[in-house]
Design an enzyme around this catalytic site. Structure first.
Site, mmCIF file in Angstrom:
data_model
loop_
_atom_site.group_PDB
_atom_site.id
_atom_site.type_symbol
_atom_site.label_atom_id
_atom_site.label_comp_id
_atom_site.label_asym_id
_atom_site.label_seq_id
_atom_site.Cartn_x
_atom_site.Cartn_y
_atom_site.Cartn_z
ATOM 1 C CG ASP A 1 -1.536 0.916 1.405
ATOM 2 O OD1 ASP A 1 -1.893 2.026 0.678
ATOM 3 O OD2 ASP A 1 -2.909 1.339 2.117
ATOM 4 C CG ASP B 1 -5.913 -4.884 2.025
ATOM 5 O OD1 ASP B 1 -5.559 -4.938 3.422
ATOM 6 O OD2 ASP B 1 -6.517 -4.755 1.086
#
Length: 378
Positions: A92, A274
Site C-alpha cells: 500500500d 485484504d
C-alpha cells in the site's frame, strides 16, 4: 505482471483468473494477509504457506519507510530478502495511514507532510518519493499515492480530494516510467479509484484510471470504502466502478472485509481483497467459520472437545474448542497464534471455494446457500 481471465460466472460478474508475477502466480479471487511491517501478526511464514495457503502478502509503505527504514531495506536487497517471504508482495502507498494521522499531517499539492507516530519526526510523502520508496521496498505490486477522504465527506470536499488524487496519479505514473526496479524483478503499479459515495465522482475516477491502465503493468484498486458507509452503498459503488474498469485487468478492493463482504465483492467482479480483520479479530477470540462466528471466550466452549473446525487447516483439526477456550482464558500467546492461523486459513479457503464454484458455473447458488450462515453468532 500479467492477468489471465479464466472463468466467469454465468449469473453474476464473478470471475476466476491468474495473476503472474516474477515471484509466483496468484489464483483469483484471492485474499491477501496483511503484513504491515513486513510480518503477518503472530503467524510465521512457514505457517502462512503450509496452513493458510497464502499466495501473496501485503506490506505498508508508511510503516516500512519509518521502520526499519529505506537504508536497511536497500542494503538487505528489498523486502523479499529482508523478511524471507519468497512469494509476491503488494505494498500500500501509505496514503491511508498518513491521512489517518489527524492533527499531525498537512495536505498540499506537493504531497502530504506528517509527523511520525513513533518519534514525532517530520516527513513528507509526494507521488514521486512514494514511487521511489516502493522501488526500494521491491514489492511486486505498488500502489499509487492517493488521498483517502473520510467516508462521510460532503460533495465539494470529495470532488476536490478526487482532483488531487488524479493529479497525484499522473505524477506517480510519470515517476514510475522514469525509474527501474532495483532487484531484478518487475514491478506493477495499481492506481486507486476514489470518489467517496458519489456515483458521478466514482465514474469519473474509474474512467481516469481506465484511460491510464495501458501505460502500466498492473490492475486497479478501489479505495475509500468500508470506512463507515452502509454496506449497501459500498456494494453499489463497487458496481459503478467495475462497470467502467476493464475486464482484462485485476480489480482490488482495499481493506474489505467480512466473509460476507468478500463474497458480495466477488459477485460484483472483484478479484483481490485484504483486511486486518482475520488476525485482529482472531487475537480477540473471534473465529470465522462457515457456520458463523465463534467467541472462544464463551463458557459454552469450555468442555467442547470437538475440533475447532473439522474441515479446516491442521491446527483446526488437531486442537479442540475447549483447548482454545482454555488458552484464551489463561491469556496464553498460543491462543492468538491458533486463532490467527484459523481465520486466515478460513479466508483463503473461502476465496478458494468461491473460485471452484466459479469454475463449475454454480457460484451464485452456492453463494446464496452460505452467505446467511456466515453472519451467524454461534
Amino acid at each position: 505482471m500479467t492477468f489471465q481471465l479464466q472463468h466467469t460466472d454465468p449469473a453474476s460478474e464473478a470471475r476466476a483468473g491468474l495473476i503472474t508475477t516474477d515471484h509466483g502466480q496468484i489464483k483469483t479471487p484471492i485474499f491477501m494477509p496483511v503484513g504491515t511491517v513486513g510480518s503477518v501478526k503472530g503467524v510465521h511464514f512457514a505457517e502462512l504457506r503450509q496452513q493458510v495457503k497464502a499466495q501473496i502478502i501485503l506490506g505498508n509503505t508508511y510503516h516500512l519507510y519509518l521502520r526499519p527504514g529505506l537504508e536497511t531495506l536497500r542494503k538487505a536487497g528489498g523486502l523479499h530478502r529482508f523478511n524471507t517471504w519468497d512469494g509476491p508482495i503488494l505494498t500500500d502507498s501509505g496514503g491511508f495511514q498518513v491521512f489517518s494521522l489527524t492533527g499531525i499531517r498537512k495536505l498540499r499539492e506537493e504531497g502530504c507532510e506528517f509527523r511520525s507516530h513513533i518519534d514525532g519526526s517530520k516527513h513528507i510523502f509526494t507521488p514521486e518519493n512514494v514511487m521511489d520508496t516502493q522501488r526500494i521496498i521491491g514489492a511486486d505490486i505498488m500502489m499509487a499515492l492517493d488521498e483517502c477522504p473520510p467516508g462521510q465527506s460532503d460533495y465539494l470536499y470529495a470532488k476536490k480530494s478526487l482532483g488531487l488524487t488524479q493529479r497525484w496519479l499522473d505524477r506517480c505514473i510519470k515517476r514510475f516510467g522514469e525509474t527501474e526496479p532495483l532487484y531484478g524483478h518487475q514491478q506493477a503499479l495499481f492506481p486507486i479509484v476514489q470518489g467517496c459515495t458519489y456515483k458521478d465522482l466514482r465514474r469519473e475516477a474509474a474512467k481516469h484510471v481506465a484511460d491510464r491502465l495501458p501505460l502500466l503493468g498492473g490492475g486497479a484498486a478501489i479505495g475509500g470504502l468500508a470506512v463507515g458507509e452502509p454496506t449497501e452503498v459500498m456494494y453499489e459503488m463497487i458496481e459503478v466502478v467495475n462497470d467502467i474498469l476493464p475486464k482484462d485487468r485485476p480489480r482490488y478492493l482495499m481493506g474489505v472485509g467480512t466473509p460476507q463482504n468478500i463474497l458480495e465483492g466477488i459477485e460484483r467482479g472483484v478479484d483481490m481483497f485484504d483486511c486486518v480483520m482475520p488476525t485482529r479479530n482472531g487475537r480477540n477470540a473471534m473465529l470465522f467459520t462457515y457456520e458463523g462466528t465463534m467467541n472462544m471466550r464463551n463458557k459454552k466452549w469450555e468442555q467442547d472437545f470437538s475440533p475447532i473446525d473439522p474441515d479446516g487447516c491442521d491446527v483446526d483439526r488437531i486442537h479442540s474448542k475447549a483447548y482454545l477456550h482454555h488458552l484464551f482464558k489463561a491469556q496464553e500467546l498460543l491462543a492468538l497464534q491458533i486463532a490467527s492461523i484459523h481465520n486466515l486459513a478460513f479466508y483463503l479457503r473461502l476465496v478458494g471455494d468461491a473460485r471452484q464454484h466459479i469454475e463449475q458455473g454454480d457460484f451464485t447458488p452456492w453463494k446464496r446457500s452460505v452467505i446467511e450462515q456466515l453472519g451467524r453468532r454461534r
